[in-house]
Scaffold this motif. Sequence first.
Motif, PDB file in Angstrom:
ATOM      1  N   THR A  60       0.846  -1.201   0.000  1.00 14.98           N
ATOM      2  CA  THR A  60       0.000   0.000   0.000  1.00 14.98           C
ATOM      3  C   THR A  60       0.882   1.252   0.000  1.00 14.98           C
ATOM      4  O   THR A  60       0.631   2.215  -0.742  1.00 14.98           O
ATOM      5  N   PHE A  62       3.902   1.445  -1.133  1.00 15.12           N
ATOM      6  CA  PHE A  62       4.519   1.517  -2.460  1.00 15.12           C
ATOM      7  C   PHE A  62       3.550   2.134  -3.476  1.00 15.12           C
ATOM      8  O   PHE A  62       3.931   2.983  -4.288  1.00 15.12           O
ATOM      9  N   LEU A  63       2.309   1.720  -3.415  1.00 17.49           N
ATOM     10  CA  LEU A  63       1.305   2.196  -4.383  1.00 17.49           C
ATOM     11  C   LEU A  63       0.978   3.668  -4.187  1.00 17.49           C
ATOM     12  O   LEU A  63       0.819   4.420  -5.157  1.00 17.49           O
ATOM     13  N   VAL A  64       0.878   4.083  -2.936  1.00 19.96           N
ATOM     14  CA  VAL A  64       0.549   5.494  -2.669  1.00 19.96           C
ATOM     15  C   VAL A  64       1.759   6.380  -2.985  1.00 19.96           C
ATOM     16  O   VAL A  64       1.628   7.423  -3.633  1.00 19.96           O
ATOM     17  N   THR A  65       2.934   5.935  -2.555  1.00 19.61           N
ATOM     18  CA  THR A  65       4.155   6.720  -2.808  1.00 19.61           C
ATOM     19  C   THR A  65       4.396   6.873  -4.310  1.00 19.61           C
ATOM     20  O   THR A  65       4.801   7.939  -4.778  1.00 19.61           O
ATOM     21  N   GLY A  66       4.112   5.796  -5.064  1.00 19.30           N
ATOM     22  CA  GLY A  66       4.290   5.858  -6.516  1.00 19.30           C
ATOM     23  C   GLY A  66       3.129   6.524  -7.231  1.00 19.30           C
ATOM     24  O   GLY A  66       3.070   6.515  -8.449  1.00 19.30           O
ATOM     25  N   LYS A  67       2.190   7.045  -6.442  1.00 22.87           N
ATOM     26  CA  LYS A  67       1.011   7.750  -6.968  1.00 22.87           C
ATOM     27  C   LYS A  67       0.148   6.854  -7.870  1.00 22.87           C
ATOM     28  O   LYS A  67      -0.483   7.315  -8.812  1.00 22.87           O
ATOM     29  N   THR A  68       0.178   5.562  -7.558  1.00 25.59           N
ATOM     30  CA  THR A  68      -0.683   4.633  -8.293  1.00 25.59           C
ATOM     31  C   THR A  68      -2.084   4.674  -7.698  1.00 25.59           C
ATOM     32  O   THR A  68      -3.065   4.485  -8.415  1.00 25.59           O
ATOM     33  N   LYS A  70      -4.689   6.816  -4.691  1.00 24.15           N
ATOM     34  CA  LYS A  70      -4.825   8.049  -3.918  1.00 24.15           C
ATOM     35  C   LYS A  70      -4.522   7.805  -2.441  1.00 24.15           C
ATOM     36  O   LYS A  70      -4.844   6.727  -1.912  1.00 24.15           O
ATOM     37  N   PRO A  71      -3.954   8.813  -1.780  1.00 22.66           N
ATOM     38  CA  PRO A  71      -3.656   8.645  -0.346  1.00 22.66           C
ATOM     39  C   PRO A  71      -4.894   8.303   0.484  1.00 22.66           C
ATOM     40  O   PRO A  71      -4.795   7.492   1.408  1.00 22.66           O
ATOM     41  N   GLY A  74      -5.498   4.777   0.120  1.00 22.68           N
ATOM     42  CA  GLY A  74      -4.428   4.101   0.863  1.00 22.68           C
ATOM     43  C   GLY A  74      -4.742   4.075   2.349  1.00 22.68           C
ATOM     44  O   GLY A  74      -4.542   3.054   3.017  1.00 22.68           O
ATOM     45  N   ASP A 142      -6.988   1.178  -9.148  1.00 14.45           N
ATOM     46  CA  ASP A 142      -6.638   0.555 -10.428  1.00 14.45           C
ATOM     47  C   ASP A 142      -6.694  -0.979 -10.322  1.00 14.45           C
ATOM     48  O   ASP A 142      -6.228  -1.545  -9.327  1.00 14.45           O
ATOM     49  N   THR A 144      -4.988  -3.401 -11.631  1.00  9.82           N
ATOM     50  CA  THR A 144      -3.710  -4.109 -11.439  1.00  9.82           C
ATOM     51  C   THR A 144      -3.242  -3.973  -9.993  1.00  9.82           C
ATOM     52  O   THR A 144      -2.824  -4.956  -9.364  1.00  9.82           O
ATOM     53  N   ALA A 145      -3.355  -2.747  -9.480  1.00 16.00           N
ATOM     54  CA  ALA A 145      -2.975  -2.517  -8.079  1.00 16.00           C
ATOM     55  C   ALA A 145      -3.869  -3.349  -7.160  1.00 16.00           C
ATOM     56  O   ALA A 145      -3.403  -3.939  -6.178  1.00 16.00           O
TER      57      ALA A 145
ATOM     58  N   ARG B   6       6.153   2.500 -14.201  1.00 14.22           N
ATOM     59  CA  ARG B   6       5.452   2.378 -12.925  1.00 14.22           C
ATOM     60  C   ARG B   6       4.927   0.952 -12.720  1.00 14.22           C
ATOM     61  O   ARG B   6       5.077   0.353 -11.664  1.00 14.22           O
ATOM     62  N   PHE B  58       0.159   9.352   4.636  1.00 19.98           N
ATOM     63  CA  PHE B  58      -0.899   9.517   3.632  1.00 19.98           C
ATOM     64  C   PHE B  58      -1.714  10.775   3.901  1.00 19.98           C
ATOM     65  O   PHE B  58      -2.181  11.436   2.965  1.00 19.98           O
ATOM     66  N   MET B  61       0.301  13.477   2.532  1.00 19.95           N
ATOM     67  CA  MET B  61       0.273  13.418   1.071  1.00 19.95           C
ATOM     68  C   MET B  61      -1.081  13.861   0.517  1.00 19.95           C
ATOM     69  O   MET B  61      -1.169  14.378  -0.597  1.00 19.95           O
ATOM     70  N   THR B  67      -3.577  12.868  -6.995  1.00 21.75           N
ATOM     71  CA  THR B  67      -2.912  11.724  -7.643  1.00 21.75           C
ATOM     72  C   THR B  67      -3.972  10.940  -8.388  1.00 21.75           C
ATOM     73  O   THR B  67      -5.138  11.322  -8.389  1.00 21.75           O
TER      74      THR B  67
END
Lengths: 204, 68
Positions: A60, A62-68, A70-71, A74, A142, A144-145, B6, B58, B61, B67
Amino acid sequence: MKRILSFLLILVLVIPLAGFQSSCPGRKQDAQQAARSAEEQFAAYTDRVSEYIGRGLSLTDFLVTGKTIKPENGTVIVEVLDRVNAANKSLVTGAQQFVRVEDGKRILRFTESDRLELEKLANATEAAARDALNSPALLRIDPTARSQLKALITPAKIAATRLVSLIKRAKNITVVNPAAIEIELSYERSIEMGSLSCVRLTTI
Amino acid sequence: MNEALRWAALAAFALQQFDEASQEEQARTGKSAVELLDSALEQSGANEQLAATLREKFLAMGNTPETI
């Protein structure tokens, strides 16, 4: 010809006995070892739940930090994972009450009266894991995520389900020798052959 | 291109997680019930701390631009 027949007869008689002895521990110590494996499985499942929740949290992040994702999504995922973690921690803490010292070694042993309390705690862990898998936050991210997260939460859910199943099956406990064995799962068969007493234990 | 990178990074991260999980599973077989419970409790504590850290992270962020 007679010799060959005698040899074959001996083989027919000896092989099943040898197999029987190795697959059905007759000695008290062997039976104890087999019985303990139920506790080991229980502990392994709780450890597995903890591990996969940790991995889910890392993913989680990783996904939020990579902006995949939303926080705010997350945050919701962290909340549901944290609930599973809290329920599992209660289960582990509950089980630790049954750790005793024997011959200087710390040993986990469950008794008849422990099961109800542990079953409630295991049910709570399973329910929290199910909620985590069905969290609406997972639907908002997403695909995939989502599938990667689900791939890490699912083993935790499976382990929690097996915990419940393990404890429920322990309801069929048959105490063969209370001094030696305190918990046995599915006392499938007991066969006596002279002094050899065989107890077959089946766990998940 | 960024998008592809990504997803490649995500796939690599997930693979690493599963590889580590497999190693953990191997290590688990050699542990006693008490050791496994201790390990579970230790990991639960670490998870609690990580969850608290992530909530704060978070939240911070969330105040930055949108995002995906």
